[in-house]
Design an enzyme around this catalytic site. Structure first.
Site, PDB file in Angstrom:
ATOM      1  N   MET A   1      -7.300   3.170  10.303  1.00  0.00           N
ATOM      2  CA  MET A   1      -6.203   1.718   9.887  1.00  0.00           C
ATOM      3  C   MET A   1      -5.717   1.258  11.048  1.00  0.00           C
ATOM      4  O   MET A   1      -5.117   2.007  11.824  1.00  0.00           O
ATOM      5  CB  MET A   1      -5.560   2.144   8.122  1.00  0.00           C
TER       6      MET A   1
ATOM      7  N   THR B   1       5.508   2.287   6.057  1.00  0.00           N
ATOM      8  CA  THR B   1       4.342   1.690   6.284  1.00  0.00           C
ATOM      9  C   THR B   1       3.661   2.410   6.660  1.00  0.00           C
ATOM     10  O   THR B   1       4.210   3.275   8.015  1.00  0.00           O
ATOM     11  CB  THR B   1       4.637   0.175   5.932  1.00  0.00           C
TER      12      THR B   1
ATOM     13  N   ASN C   1       6.508  -5.453   5.925  1.00  0.00           N
ATOM     14  CA  ASN C   1       6.423  -6.451   6.128  1.00  0.00           C
ATOM     15  C   ASN C   1       6.771  -7.366   5.249  1.00  0.00           C
ATOM     16  O   ASN C   1       7.325  -8.578   5.239  1.00  0.00           O
ATOM     17  CB  ASN C   1       6.632  -6.868   8.015  1.00  0.00           C
TER      18      ASN C   1
ATOM     19  N   GLN D   1      -6.054   8.673   4.801  1.00  0.00           N
ATOM     20  CA  GLN D   1      -5.209   7.892   6.162  1.00  0.00           C
ATOM     21  C   GLN D   1      -3.495   7.620   5.325  1.00  0.00           C
ATOM     22  O   GLN D   1      -2.675   8.717   5.927  1.00  0.00           O
ATOM     23  CB  GLN D   1      -5.402   7.035   6.537  1.00  0.00           C
TER      24      GLN D   1
ATOM     25  N   ASP E   1       1.329   2.223   8.837  1.00  0.00           N
ATOM     26  CA  ASP E   1       1.213   1.196  10.255  1.00  0.00           C
ATOM     27  C   ASP E   1       2.056   0.899  10.958  1.00  0.00           C
ATOM     28  O   ASP E   1       2.090   0.820  12.592  1.00  0.00           O
ATOM     29  CB  ASP E   1       0.705  -0.211   9.744  1.00  0.00           C
TER      30      ASP E   1
ATOM     31  N   GLU F   1      -9.333   0.058  12.588  1.00  0.00           N
ATOM     32  CA  GLU F   1     -10.166  -0.949  12.100  1.00  0.00           C
ATOM     33  C   GLU F   1     -10.393  -2.532  13.285  1.00  0.00           C
ATOM     34  O   GLU F   1     -11.013  -3.217  12.783  1.00  0.00           O
ATOM     35  CB  GLU F   1      -9.793  -1.246  10.212  1.00  0.00           C
TER      36      GLU F   1
ATOM     37  N   GLY G   1       0.543  -1.118  -0.232  1.00  0.00           N
ATOM     38  CA  GLY G   1      -0.241  -0.261   0.383  1.00  0.00           C
ATOM     39  C   GLY G   1       0.476   1.879   0.383  1.00  0.00           C
ATOM     40  O   GLY G   1       1.720   1.417   0.466  1.00  0.00           O
TER      41      GLY G   1
END
Lengths: 397, 397
Positions: A181, A135, A107, A288, A137, A237, A7
């Protein structure tokens, strides 16, 4: 050879700009190539030639969100199971004299990177493989944080701050549930707590790292609503009860992750039915990770420097590593870590970053995040909106 | 007396700053009051006293989204049906020597404003009533455009541009459907066409002004997807077929409008079921009207000047009017229009702003919108996010 994977983030192209400008400056490469659509482009020999990219283009690329060269979600089989694909890649790299592959991803992508690096090692194929972390994340291990996280956090905290203002304008308001997210980790959701520092934050914050209890949530949300006339809730989420993901759907993605969605909708339905209180679900969704109009300067610079460092490490003869970010006496250090240590591993939000009741963030988290969202990037504007890099003008090999 | 009403915008407080600073500068008022929660605050005599608001505070207020003094969705009955409430307001205004009421809102709010003005006229109550236009929807008649629209459009066009980049990174992507505010008019949805000027816009755009045909939509979306590998669709929440609203739910709000929502979800379900193509629904939701981190400078200045002009008109002895925006030889003119002409009326997107196939925007629209989203506003940042006005420090009367 640079490939973008997974992403997109708002600064993934800043890493690309770091890679390309350092590769040009090093004068060590005949050609600098970018794979079109990541691993898919490698397998199709579909490459952009960016050897002559101008400094103006690189500057624009550095401020442009999403993968300018295209991305992929490519899962490489184990080479014990299927060596053919590895042989194909080696043949293609041999044909194009690819001396190093810089693979920019999270990852899952580091798993691909790790497998390829091990195969090249085993077969003595002379191509360095270096991972460049990326990322939103922030869940890569062995690095203090990941490029992409700071800008996504700045956008999320700003949006939540603005939503806190918007959702408190009426005397009798709503319970607003905002979905952020984060399937396995709550880094992005935690970031919105920054808005609380100026009193414009969410009332409740729930991360996937903690068990989510629906009854406790409903009770807390109702109490706050009755007192203030409105309540703003931020949920990842991936929050789950002892029965599983609250927002689970039945689909599975190519990495066998359960695809989530609709947590905010599920919770607002419960609020409506069980509490009878007006409610609204908001899903912050793709903006986001795509919003580059409010980049973190620190994040953008880190992304650029990680790209640059990756080229330097390859030129030093290293391989099988990912660039990592660390700190030494308050100075940021761009080091390295073995790919095998980061592939598929996940870094969770530490327990002491969460408040005791599990429904907000602790002070300690702010020391971590505030430096990462610091500084603004001035963009060029055209037609009243940000002027971004135009990939359609790139030259194919 | 200033009152804010209806849904917030990113520049509603810029109008408040215009009102307050002009009222202070005029030295014509003993006190400058703002009703807390609009009409509800008037009825409860719940007022902020902003007579001494510092210039630093006003500057911050000017860049802060959402109604800093609170808002309301108050529907005033006809005075033929219930004169009591009018008498109550007059009594309260008399008690506090309110010589003019500046009411900042959209077309529903102008109805309230109009009724009150007519009552004061009829009874000879010495209070001027002036409407200050405000709405992201841009649907007020007799004004070239409305403060709030430019900033919302700048945010929407930017977000769509970033989504266009994000949703095109994979070789095989999705059909992404993006839902944008606009129950009866497509002004906000149309704005995202600006991103098309640099090739990063939506493939299809649907406004409520045109009949929506589901079969034609599915066909067009599939054709684009098969050709490009992805397709980005922008739809107004209020699009309708000959059977009614596509996203209709059963709830009705206090002004008897059908509450919409879920258009993007409904369309992506259809895409999934009928086309079997990967799809994603995105609802831009409240951030569309709340995002002040990417204000249009022109919009913010217009909002301020409308507030300022309202005070001047009241001091000139006018009443029963709304400030309007017009053009004279390329100069912006802040004029006035009778409240009775704007109350409850709706301005649609003209037919010639839409392309012939009804699925995109025509060139002509750009001449209209580009000036409105021009220029950026530099914000103060604190903790890495925009530093906004803090309403909790306001002084109550």
């Amino acid at each position: 050879m640079l490939a973008q994977s997974g992403g997109a983030t708002a600064v993934i192209n800043a890493s690309a700009a770091g890679v390309i400008s350092e590769a040009i400056a090093s004068k060590s490469f005949n050609k600098i190539l970018c794979a079109h659509f990541g691993m898919n482009g490698i397998l199709k020999e579909d490459f952009f030639d960016v050897s002559d990219l101008s400094s103006e283009s690189l500057e624009l690329l550095e401020k442009t969100p999403a993968s300018a060269f295209g991305s992929c979600r490519y899962k490489l089989p184990k080479f014990e199971d299927d060596e053919d694909i590895y042989r194909t890649i080696a043949k293609i790299f041999d044909r194009h004299n690819v001396s190093c592959l810089l693979y920019n991803g999270g990852n899952d992508s580091m798993d691909t990177c790790n497998k390829l690096s091990k195969y090249f090692d085993k077969t003595g194929f002379p191509c360095k493989v270096i991972g460049v972390p990326k990322t939103v994340d922030n869940d890569l291990v062995k690095t203090l944080y990941c490029p992409g996280y700071g800008s996504a956090s700045k956008y999320i905290a700003t949006t939540i701050e603005e939503l806190a203002l918007d959702t408190s304008v009426y005397e009798v308001g709503r319970i607003t549930v905002c979905e952020i997210m984060g399937r396995d980790t709550g880094w992005l959701t935690a970031s919105c707590a920054v808005a609380s520092l100026s009193g414009k934050g969410p009332d409740l914050i729930y991360l996937p790292e903690n068990d989510f209890e629906i009854d406790a949530f409903l009770k807390d949300a109702e109490t706050i609503y009755r007192k203030k006339g409105h309540c703003l809730v931020a949920v990842a989420e991936g929050i789950r009860t002892d029965k599983g993901y609250v927002g689970a759907k039945e689909t599975i993605d190519s990495f066998n992750h359960v695809q989530l969605g609709g947590v905010a909708n599920k919770l607002t339905n419960l609020i409506s039915l069980q509490l009878g209180i007006n409610t609204r679900a908001i899903d912050l969704n793709l903006p986001q990770r795509a919003a580059a109009h409010i980049l973190s300067l620190r994040d953008q610079q880190d992304a650029f420097k990680c790209g640059k460092r990756a080229v330097q490490l390859a030129l030093e003869g290293q391989s099988g590593i990912m660039v990592s970010i660390g700190e030494d006496n308050d100075n940021t250090v761009y080091g390295e870590v073995q790919l095998s240590e980061v592939a598929n591993a996940v870094k969770s939000v530490p327990k002491d970053y969460v408040s005791n009741d599990g429904a907000h963030i602790s002070e300690k988290f702010f020391d971590y995040i505030l430096p990462l969202i610091k500084g603004e990037v001035q963009l060029q504007y055209k037609y009243g909106i940000p002027h971004y890099f135009d990939s359609s003008k790139l030259k194919k090999l």
